[in-house]
Design an enzyme around this catalytic site. Structure first.
Site, short mmCIF file in Angstrom:
data_model
loop_
_atom_site.label_atom_id
_atom_site.label_comp_id
_atom_site.label_asym_id
_atom_site.label_seq_id
_atom_site.Cartn_x
_atom_site.Cartn_y
_atom_site.Cartn_z
N ALA A 117 0.79 -1.23 0.00
CA ALA A 117 0.00 0.00 0.00
C ALA A 117 0.84 1.29 0.00
O ALA A 117 0.67 2.14 -0.89
CB ALA A 117 -0.97 -0.03 1.18
N ASP A 131 -4.03 -2.46 3.99
CA ASP A 131 -4.23 -1.72 2.74
C ASP A 131 -5.25 -0.60 2.88
O ASP A 131 -5.20 0.39 2.16
CB ASP A 131 -4.66 -2.68 1.63
CG ASP A 131 -3.47 -3.51 1.20
OD1 ASP A 131 -3.21 -4.54 1.84
OD2 ASP A 131 -2.76 -3.08 0.27
#
Ligand code: MRU
Length: 337
Positions: A47, A236
């Site tokens: 991420a 994420d």
């Protein structure tokens, strides 16, 4: 230090994570379209790392734009932002970084265009530098949660490779190792893309951090045998209530951890928190190609025509998370980020 994303004078360099651990190849990027393709194809993944890469993608778009007016440049940037945003839907860091770049552009209408281009590049570099600093801070907060002689289980790769450097979950592992608190890391191989065996094991081996690789299905029996002291994963996207999307398989680990009374921690920077979503129900979950499941290491292991369901992420409810480690401290339910 492992640097998966870096700026080199007049171009972006990405370490090609699809080739690890066999080959260490750095690739050069001059166009945002190629950065978008690198994000889509997992040359760069994780991420925070895709957020930083996308920010440089916007900076590259600004450098290559032939626009001679502010509005013309912004139009070119909007095209790049739209294209970069369409690569992967789950990690909110991507959208956070793109929005930051957009705000930077719109906030500097007064600058000559060349100065604005330089300002955008500086902003992309700031996302990188701030991410490394955040990871070190998380490591410091996280290490306080690690008992002496800890056996830490982790899933996927939330390491230097998944960030601008040092890592989130692996930042906590690195800090624990540096303080002599770590016995070893249990590394889930993380089917189907194998971020654990290909990337986490590579990072740990490189630094001599003790670890043992396990097939994902081994975690339950390890916990039953009291061989896992804590679990730390990355994230994420974290909703306002603490529900957390992370690599597929994270939710099963959290359920197992609750059953076996093993603490389950998430380590993530504030750029991973999405305050616009009240719960994890609204997090978009990416589905990836069927061949990621039908093939292992490029070799077909299932009938070529078998239908596949391949979600790349799942959502762990906040109720199963012991605490969330951020660069601003350790948060526990009820979450007030
Ligand atoms: O599909 P990937 O490899 O991009 O998924 C990565 C993860 O799920 C990581 O755990 C997450 O991005 C956190 S990285 C610090």
């Amino acid at each position: 230090m492992i640097s998966p994303v870096r700026w080199a004078g007049d171009h972006l360099v990405l370490l090609d994570q699809t080739l690890l651990p066999r080959e260490e190849v750095e690739r050069v990027y001059l166009r945002w379209e190629d950065v978008a393709e690198a994000i889509r194809s997992l040359v760069v993944r994780g991420a925070p790392a895709i957020g930083v890469a996308a920010a440089f993608g916007v900076a590259l778009a600004a450098r290559r734009s032939a626009a001679t007016t502010f509005d013309g440049l912004v139009a070119d940037l909007e095209t790049a932002i739209k294209g970069l945003a369409a690569t992967r839907p789950t990690a909110v860091n991507l959208f956070w970084a793109l929005e930051r770049m957009r705000r930077t552009a719109l906030g500097h209408r007064d600058l000559p265009l060349e100065a604005l281009r330089a300002r955008l590049l500086a902003e992309a570099q700031a996302t990188l530098d701030e991410d490394v600093a955040a990871n070190h801070a998380m490591g410091e907060y996280g290490v306080a949660l690690v008992p002496a002689g800890a056996r830490i289980l982790t899933h996927c790769n939330a390491g230097a490779l998944a960030t601008a450097g040092y890592g989130t979950a692996l930042g906590v592992v690195r800090a624990a190792h540096a303080r002599g608190r770590l016995a070893h890391v249990w590394v889930d191989e993380t089917r189907p893309v194998m971020q654990g065996s290909r990337l986490t094991a590579w990072e740990l081996a490189r630094e001599g951090i003790p670890h043992r690789l396990i097939a994902d299905v081994v975690a339950a029996s390890l916990m039953a045998r009291r061989e896992v002291d804590l679990i730390v994963t990355g994230a994420d996207r974290i909703a306002a209530n603490g529900d957390t999307a992370n690599k597929i398989g994270t939710y099963s680990l959290a359920v197992l951890a609750r059953h076996h009374a093993v603490p389950f921690y998430v380590a993530a920077p504030f750029s991973t928190i999405d305050p616009s979503l009240p719960s994890g129900a609204g997090i978009p979950i990416e589905e990836r190609s069927a061949d990621e499941v039908r093939r292992v290491g490029g070799v077909q292991t299932a009938p070529a025509a078998s239908p596949v369901f391949n979600p790349a992420f799942d959502v762990t409810p906040a109720a199963l998370i012991t605490a969330i480690i951020t660069e601003r401290g350790v948060f526990r339910a009820p979450y007030a980020f």
